[in-house]
Design a protein around this motif. Structure first.
Motif, PDB file in Angstrom:
ATOM      1  N   VAL A 203       0.771  -1.264   0.055  1.00 32.82           N
ATOM      2  CA  VAL A 203      -0.046   0.021   0.042  1.00 32.82           C
ATOM      3  C   VAL A 203       0.977   1.345  -0.060  1.00 32.82           C
ATOM      4  O   VAL A 203       1.747   1.019   0.961  1.00 32.82           O
ATOM      5  N   LEU A 204       0.641   2.116  -1.003  1.00 36.88           N
ATOM      6  CA  LEU A 204       1.455   3.524  -1.049  1.00 36.88           C
ATOM      7  C   LEU A 204       0.639   4.644  -0.933  1.00 36.88           C
ATOM      8  O   LEU A 204      -0.582   4.561  -1.190  1.00 36.88           O
ATOM      9  N   ARG A 205       1.023   5.819  -0.291  1.00 41.01           N
ATOM     10  CA  ARG A 205       0.359   7.087  -0.363  1.00 41.01           C
ATOM     11  C   ARG A 205       0.860   8.033  -1.170  1.00 41.01           C
ATOM     12  O   ARG A 205       2.322   8.186  -0.959  1.00 41.01           O
ATOM     13  N   ARG A 209      -3.855  10.268  -1.938  1.00 40.78           N
ATOM     14  CA  ARG A 209      -4.406   9.074  -2.521  1.00 40.78           C
ATOM     15  C   ARG A 209      -3.670   7.802  -1.779  1.00 40.78           C
ATOM     16  O   ARG A 209      -2.553   7.916  -1.740  1.00 40.78           O
ATOM     17  N   TYR A 210      -4.268   6.882  -1.686  1.00 37.54           N
ATOM     18  CA  TYR A 210      -3.757   5.522  -1.400  1.00 37.54           C
ATOM     19  C   TYR A 210      -3.733   4.393  -2.533  1.00 37.54           C
ATOM     20  O   TYR A 210      -5.105   4.347  -3.185  1.00 37.54           O
ATOM     21  N   VAL A 211      -2.774   3.944  -2.808  1.00 31.36           N
ATOM     22  CA  VAL A 211      -2.716   3.037  -4.124  1.00 31.36           C
ATOM     23  C   VAL A 211      -2.160   1.708  -3.640  1.00 31.36           C
ATOM     24  O   VAL A 211      -1.411   1.510  -2.774  1.00 31.36           O
ATOM     25  N   THR A 212      -2.693   0.781  -4.467  1.00 26.60           N
ATOM     26  CA  THR A 212      -2.258  -0.744  -4.361  1.00 26.60           C
ATOM     27  C   THR A 212      -2.154  -1.056  -5.598  1.00 26.60           C
ATOM     28  O   THR A 212      -2.885  -0.733  -6.543  1.00 26.60           O
ATOM     29  N   PHE A 229      -8.648  -0.643   2.460  1.00 24.92           N
ATOM     30  CA  PHE A 229      -9.349   0.258   1.505  1.00 24.92           C
ATOM     31  C   PHE A 229     -10.870   0.654   1.632  1.00 24.92           C
ATOM     32  O   PHE A 229     -11.195   1.566   1.719  1.00 24.92           O
ATOM     33  N   ASP A 230     -11.543  -0.352   2.079  1.00 24.11           N
ATOM     34  CA  ASP A 230     -12.867   0.007   2.610  1.00 24.11           C
ATOM     35  C   ASP A 230     -13.040   1.004   3.466  1.00 24.11           C
ATOM     36  O   ASP A 230     -13.890   1.811   3.756  1.00 24.11           O
ATOM     37  N   HIS A 231     -11.995   0.772   4.550  1.00 27.66           N
ATOM     38  CA  HIS A 231     -12.107   1.590   5.787  1.00 27.66           C
ATOM     39  C   HIS A 231     -11.767   3.139   5.391  1.00 27.66           C
ATOM     40  O   HIS A 231     -12.454   3.958   5.665  1.00 27.66           O
ATOM     41  N   LEU A 232     -10.748   2.936   4.525  1.00 32.22           N
ATOM     42  CA  LEU A 232     -10.344   4.686   3.956  1.00 32.22           C
ATOM     43  C   LEU A 232     -11.259   4.819   3.216  1.00 32.22           C
ATOM     44  O   LEU A 232     -11.436   6.466   3.380  1.00 32.22           O
ATOM     45  N   ARG A 233     -12.173   4.456   2.273  1.00 37.47           N
ATOM     46  CA  ARG A 233     -12.987   4.996   1.356  1.00 37.47           C
ATOM     47  C   ARG A 233     -14.337   5.452   2.460  1.00 37.47           C
ATOM     48  O   ARG A 233     -15.083   6.448   2.134  1.00 37.47           O
ATOM     49  N   ALA A 239      -8.644   5.624  -2.475  1.00 37.92           N
ATOM     50  CA  ALA A 239      -7.973   4.349  -2.509  1.00 37.92           C
ATOM     51  C   ALA A 239      -8.333   3.650  -3.787  1.00 37.92           C
ATOM     52  O   ALA A 239      -9.311   3.311  -3.986  1.00 37.92           O
ATOM     53  N   GLN A 240      -7.119   3.441  -4.486  1.00 41.39           N
ATOM     54  CA  GLN A 240      -7.290   3.111  -5.762  1.00 41.39           C
ATOM     55  C   GLN A 240      -6.402   1.711  -6.233  1.00 41.39           C
ATOM     56  O   GLN A 240      -5.383   1.477  -5.603  1.00 41.39           O
ATOM     57  N   TYR A 241      -6.614   1.175  -7.125  1.00 40.20           N
ATOM     58  CA  TYR A 241      -5.583   0.022  -7.699  1.00 40.20           C
ATOM     59  C   TYR A 241      -5.294   0.637  -9.090  1.00 40.20           C
ATOM     60  O   TYR A 241      -6.119   1.111  -9.858  1.00 40.20           O
TER      61      TYR A 241
END
Length: 294
Positions: A203-205, A209-212, A229-233, A239-241
């Motif tokens: 997981v990166l920030r 934006r948080y990205v995986t 990611f559910d928690h972040l959203r 939170a994105q792929y």
């Protein structure tokens, strides 16, 4: 994690009616022999597994783990597990973890060679103390996985999206990381994209934006990462792929390796180059990940 409890399972068909499956479980001594020498899990690593984090006897994200177990079974041409039966087995094992943190491992093997049925069992163990990696962070190195980003689609027989018992490569990667004076590794493709850790998701920030990395490259869809990611959203964050090029790692404003037992470990350096640590976000992540989650 030495098992303190073990349960052998007599698998039932996936379409069997729901009910009480206690009669299909057999408690066995985890320190005593229980498998045949012809068992394909040990001879060939021919099977699948899941490891579920447990907090105060509560198993975390059981539904997501069971869904992934079924997905792995499909990829490996194993009988699809009856999720109700396995859920009851998880609940039975989780109480044996006792107070604090633990781990329940689910294993479904192809069984004895030329045998009529798969072999299945569940174990429970106390989790190691992960305070240091969660608070002080970990140093990682990037390691070439030996595949390009199109390998999973081009060669599905590599089982890149399944959580199989064939973990020799993953363990070799961790040993190589230790040889390089690091704590863990991040696999990358031969054409320069980030995949995952040997036992974790990345997981990166970048800013807010948080990205995986996107799962189309054949990486395992991480249950802890999905929950995070559910928690972040839910808290209004993005939170994105995405396809993540390797050179983006050192441009990240923060990075973590996340997994079911260690939870969120902040990355302090990648290939010897320091990166920022977001201590506040890390603490928030682990508070959430230690809260009861179904």
């Amino acid at each position: 994690m030495a098992a303190r409890f073990a349960l052998m399972i007599d698998p039932v068909p996936a379409d069997a009616e729901d009910g009480d499956f206690a009669a299909t479980f057999q408690v066995v001594d985890p320190s005593a022999p229980a498998l045949s020498v012809s068992e394909l899990s040990t001879q060939r690593g021919d099977g699948i597994f899941e490891t579920i984090g447990v907090v105060d006897s509560h198993p975390q994200e059981v539904g997501a783990h069971l869904d992934r177990l079924a997905h792995s079974a499909g990829l490996c041409d194993l009988p699809v597990p009856h999720l109700g039966q396995w859920r009851q087995a998880v609940a039975r094992a989780a109480v044996e973890c006792g107070p604090g943190e633990g781990a329940v491992k689910l294993i479904l093997s192809r069984g004895v060679e030329h045998g009529p049925a798969p072999t299945a069992w569940v174990t429970a163990a106390a989790a190691p103390d992960n305070t240091v990696p969660r608070t002080r962070g970990i140093r990682v190195v990037t390691l070439d996985r030996g595949i390009d980003s199109g390998a999973a689609e081009r060669a599905p027989w590599l089982l890149l999206g399944a959580k199989t018992l064939s973990y020799a490569v993953n363990m070799a990667a961790l040993r190589e990381a230790h040889r390089r004076d690091a704590d863990d590794a991040i696999f990358v493709t031969s054409d320069g994209f980030v995949l995952e850790g040997p036992t974790s998701s990345v997981v990166l920030r970048f800013g807010d934006r948080y990205v995986t990395p996107a799962t189309g490259t054949g990486i395992l869809h991480g249950t802890t990462q999905i929950s995070l990611f559910d928690h972040l959203r839910a808290s209004g964050r993005t939170a994105q792929y995405e396809a993540v090029p390797v050179d983006a790692l050192v441009r990240a404003d923060a990075a973590w390796l996340v997994s079911s037992v260690r939870l969120a470990a902040p990355v302090t350096a990648i290939d010897g180059r320091a990166i920022p640590v977001d201590a506040e976000a890390t603490a928030s992540f682990n508070r959430y990940l230690l809260s009861p989650r179904d």
